[in-house]
Design a protein around this motif. Structure first.
Motif, mmCIF file in Angstrom:
data_model
loop_
_atom_site.group_PDB
_atom_site.id
_atom_site.type_symbol
_atom_site.label_atom_id
_atom_site.label_comp_id
_atom_site.label_asym_id
_atom_site.label_seq_id
_atom_site.Cartn_x
_atom_site.Cartn_y
_atom_site.Cartn_z
ATOM 1 N N ILE A 201 25.866 17.736 22.409
ATOM 2 C CA ILE A 201 24.982 18.166 21.264
ATOM 3 C C ILE A 201 25.490 18.916 20.278
ATOM 4 C CG2 ILE A 201 22.545 19.172 20.845
ATOM 5 C CD1 ILE A 201 22.041 18.506 23.971
ATOM 6 N N ARG A 202 25.676 18.424 18.977
ATOM 7 C CA ARG A 202 26.348 18.979 18.035
ATOM 8 C C ARG A 202 27.610 19.760 18.567
ATOM 9 N NH1 ARG A 202 20.856 20.350 17.444
ATOM 10 N NH2 ARG A 202 20.705 22.220 18.301
ATOM 11 N N ASP B 279 4.635 10.253 22.389
ATOM 12 C CA ASP B 279 5.918 9.986 22.739
ATOM 13 C C ASP B 279 6.433 10.977 23.875
ATOM 14 O OD1 ASP B 279 8.675 8.902 22.499
ATOM 15 O OD2 ASP B 279 9.216 10.585 21.561
ATOM 16 N N GLU C 258 14.586 23.311 16.695
ATOM 17 C CA GLU C 258 13.978 21.968 17.402
ATOM 18 C C GLU C 258 12.644 22.186 17.672
ATOM 19 O OE1 GLU C 258 15.975 19.255 19.039
ATOM 20 O OE2 GLU C 258 18.245 20.051 19.070
ATOM 21 N N VAL D 100 9.105 19.776 19.006
ATOM 22 C CA VAL D 100 9.169 18.716 20.054
ATOM 23 C C VAL D 100 9.807 17.365 19.711
ATOM 24 C CG1 VAL D 100 7.245 17.556 21.549
ATOM 25 C CG2 VAL D 100 7.029 19.739 20.640
ATOM 26 N N LYS D 101 9.731 17.114 18.334
ATOM 27 C CA LYS D 101 10.042 15.705 17.818
ATOM 28 C C LYS D 101 11.710 15.651 17.349
ATOM 29 C CE LYS D 101 8.450 11.843 17.082
ATOM 30 N NZ LYS D 101 8.819 10.830 17.877
ATOM 31 N N ASP E 23 5.523 22.567 16.336
ATOM 32 C CA ASP E 23 5.884 23.654 17.596
ATOM 33 C C ASP E 23 7.563 23.595 17.742
ATOM 34 O OD1 ASP E 23 3.173 23.933 18.165
ATOM 35 O OD2 ASP E 23 2.975 21.889 19.036
ATOM 36 N N ARG F 206 18.891 14.531 21.986
ATOM 37 C CA ARG F 206 18.068 13.502 21.539
ATOM 38 C C ARG F 206 18.910 12.133 21.449
ATOM 39 N NH1 ARG F 206 13.523 16.195 20.375
ATOM 40 N NH2 ARG F 206 13.932 18.165 19.412
ATOM 41 N N PHE G 16 11.805 17.584 24.510
ATOM 42 C CA PHE G 16 11.353 18.775 25.378
ATOM 43 C C PHE G 16 10.099 18.443 26.054
ATOM 44 C CE2 PHE G 16 8.571 22.543 25.570
ATOM 45 C CZ PHE G 16 9.482 23.396 26.433
ATOM 46 N N VAL H 5 10.355 24.363 19.836
ATOM 47 C CA VAL H 5 10.831 24.562 21.542
ATOM 48 C C VAL H 5 12.281 25.006 21.706
ATOM 49 C CG1 VAL H 5 9.018 22.826 22.065
ATOM 50 C CG2 VAL H 5 11.542 22.198 21.537
ATOM 51 N N PHE H 6 12.946 25.120 20.587
ATOM 52 C CA PHE H 6 14.474 25.622 20.859
ATOM 53 C C PHE H 6 15.222 26.080 19.619
ATOM 54 C CE2 PHE H 6 19.060 25.110 21.324
ATOM 55 C CZ PHE H 6 19.272 25.736 22.434
ATOM 56 N N GLY I 283 -1.446 20.180 16.784
ATOM 57 C CA GLY I 283 0.205 20.190 16.991
ATOM 58 C C GLY I 283 0.102 19.435 18.561
ATOM 59 N N VAL I 284 1.573 19.040 18.494
ATOM 60 C CA VAL I 284 2.113 18.259 19.422
ATOM 61 C C VAL I 284 1.865 18.950 20.882
ATOM 62 C CG1 VAL I 284 4.124 16.856 20.322
ATOM 63 C CG2 VAL I 284 3.629 16.999 18.233
ATOM 64 N N LEU I 285 2.186 20.122 21.122
ATOM 65 C CA LEU I 285 2.547 20.884 22.450
ATOM 66 C C LEU I 285 0.943 20.812 22.909
ATOM 67 C CD1 LEU I 285 4.980 23.745 21.974
ATOM 68 C CD2 LEU I 285 5.043 21.621 23.670
ATOM 69 N N GLY J 199 20.497 24.902 27.209
ATOM 70 C CA GLY J 199 20.796 24.425 25.696
ATOM 71 C C GLY J 199 19.727 23.707 25.110
ATOM 72 N N ALA J 200 20.007 23.229 24.064
ATOM 73 C CA ALA J 200 19.165 22.219 23.110
ATOM 74 C C ALA J 200 18.867 21.063 23.879
ATOM 75 C CB ALA J 200 19.902 22.053 21.875
ATOM 76 N N PRO J 201 17.620 20.444 23.311
ATOM 77 C CA PRO J 201 17.279 19.005 23.849
ATOM 78 C C PRO J 201 18.287 17.948 23.470
ATOM 79 C CG PRO J 201 15.525 20.211 22.897
ATOM 80 C CD PRO J 201 16.622 20.948 22.481
ATOM 81 N N LYS K 84 28.833 20.491 21.219
ATOM 82 C CA LYS K 84 28.876 21.313 22.631
ATOM 83 C C LYS K 84 28.253 20.630 23.847
ATOM 84 C CE LYS K 84 27.536 25.581 20.015
ATOM 85 N NZ LYS K 84 26.760 26.532 20.010
#
Lengths: 370, 121
Positions: free
Chosen positions: A347-348, A228, B54, B56-57, B31, A298, A319, B33-34, A37-39, A294-296, A350
């Motif tokens: 974001i959305r 990325d 959310e 990572v991607k 994963d 994008r 993230f 993350v949020f 996985g990515v993390l 809050g959220a990442p 907010k």
């Protein structure tokens, strides 16, 4: 996911055998992540050594009577001054000073220039160079070559076990040598912010070398997802997101790629615009943002100032596994680009607080020879 | 427990439904993350965005499998979003809804039907 219209690198079967999740990317089927996985892959690269298949990128040789001088006609870099054994990050610029692509150009030997360009841009790039430099250069595409990146603090020790000479390379140095029973180009470079190498080698031996490197317990395969997030933390722009044909090197925060000599001479595409921008006539600049709660944020998220007015947009974000917080890059007016400037991201619907921070978000750990 | 084609699960106890995403969906997301869970009192119509997950991607919407009012949200996910990966069909739940139309449950898949649906993907 099998799509006959997508190309495969020489390592396609190796990716499947490692449990990769394949996704379409720049016309190729590429591994976005493996089983970890990515993390986990991201952290592994920061702490050990990650192996990436970047064979989708465009490799080529540029040859001619005076290839270094010719290449200066399409870039703002100092290539006449590029010594053998050196590698340079540069930009292909259109006539308005917009970025057609970012690239690496080096002299692993005396055979002209060795180029590596982005996968999604490669057809257009090589056509552009051939047209602009018609009669001066010949481009030989290295489509029969794979490109591996070995990145991370243990990359040097791992690779030196196979090619002792790489220990002598400094960051942004490149060499052609005999290894794995054939001719390879090894550069001490990468796009993760870590020490590491990029290895160009014939497709026929790519899967053997890939497997050989993975036998080392310090090395794990890393997909495009972590590639990325690693480059984002390193503050490095992703072409097509943080840079495009309307964005100049100055706006993109890549002034270092415009050589002093070329700047003074004003002899590169779009140099008058870049002169004006360097003199202060700049409407936007790429900054790093830390999203405070809050959220990442994008790509595409609006950036607002303290009054709520929209002042720019996020061009890439996500993230940060290293910082355990959301980070982003985006373009804002220079007056709002100072480190510490409070901004917000939408974001959305907010508004979330954010702050301009210095890039790289995570310090680079390149290997510099003293 | 029932499932939707969008990989949400729903567990009904009286007129209260707990909603989350399936193990399959959590694996596909990677994963987490949020997580953005809905506000209490929010009235959702079937198909409305109930939560946003959310990875990572990317960000993915989680849709309300049935209509209802949000009576509880999983506040633990703010500090521990990785729970969605660790226990998607248990402690990784997002919200509890007070169901307004129990008839909407009839169109959902049970575990056997959902497994068959996954096998067909």
């Amino acid at each position: 996911m099998t799509d006959p219209s997508h190309r495969r690198t020489a390592l396609y079967d190796a990716h499947l055998a490692l449990g990769a999740r394949m996704v379409p990317f720049a016309g190729y089927e590429m591994p976005v992540q493996y089983r970890d996985g990515v993390l986990t892959e991201h952290r592994w690269t920061r702490e050990h050594a990650g192996l990436f298949d970047v064979s989708h990128m465009g490799q080529a040789r540029l040859r001619g009577v005076a290839p270094l001088a010719a290449f200066e006609e399409v870039t703002p870099g100092d290539f006449i001054g590029l010594k053998p054994g050196k590698l340079r990050y540069s930009l292909l610029l259109n006539h308005k000073g917009g970025i057609i692509d970012d690239l690496m150009a080096g002299r692993p030997d005396d055979d002209g220039l060795y180029l590596v360009v982005n996968a999604g841009c490669k057809e257009g790039d090589f056509k552009w160079i051939a047209n602009e430099l018609a009669g001066q250069v010949k481009i030989e595409r290295l489509e029969d070559h794979a490109l591996l990146a070995l990145q991370g603090p243990m990359a040097a020790a791992v690779l030196a076990g196979h090619i002792p000479a790489v220990a002598d390379l400094g960051f942004m140095e490149t060499t052609r040598l005999n290894a794995f029973g054939t001719d390879v180009i090894v550069s001490r470079s990468g796009y993760t912010g870590e020490d590491g190498f990029e290895i160009s080698l014939p497709n026929e031996i790519a899967s053997d070398v890939w497997a050989l490197l993975l036998k080392d317990e310090r090395v794990r395969p890393i997909g495009l997802g972590a590639r990325d997030s690693l480059r984002l933390e390193a503050g490095l722009p992703l072409y097509g997101h943080d840079a495009d044909e309307t964005i100049s090197p100055i706006e993109a925060g890549l002034t270092f790629a415009v050589s002093k000599r070329r700047r003074d001479a004003g002899d590169f595409p779009g140099s008058s615009r870049i002169r004006r921008e360097l003199d202060g006539d700049l409407s936007r600049i790429r900054v790093g943002l830390r999203v405070l709660e809050g959220a990442p944020a994008r790509e595409g998220a609006e950036i607002t100032d303290a009054s709520g007015a929209v002042v720019g947009k996020v061009t890439s974000g996500g993230f940060s596994p290293t910082l355990s917080t959301a980070i982003a890059m985006g373009f804002v007016p220079p007056a709002l680009s100072l480190v510490g400037t409070p901004l917000s991201v939408i974001i959305r619907g907010k508004s979330q607080p954010a702050q301009v921070v210095a890039m790289p978000f995570v310090p680079h750990r390149y290997f510099r020879k003293s | 427990m029932f499932f939707t084609k969008d990989h949400e699960w729903i567990k009904v106890d009286g007129d209260v439904a707990t909603v989350g995403i399936s193990t399959y969906a959590a694996e596909q997301l990677g994963d987490v993350v949020f997580v953005e869970v809905p506000d209490l009192g929010k009235v959702l119509t079937v198909g409305d965005s109930l939560a946003v997950v959310e990875s990572v991607k990317a960000a993915s919407d989680v849709y309300a499998p049935v209509s209802g009012e949000v009576i509880e949200a999983n506040g633990d996910l703010a500090a521990a979003p990785e729970t969605v990966n660790a226990d998607p069909e248990g402690t990784g739940w997002f919200a509890k809804l007070k169901i307004t139309d129990p008839g909407q449950l009839e169109g959902l898949m049970d575990r056997t039907a959902y497994d068959a649906f996954l096998a067909s993907l």
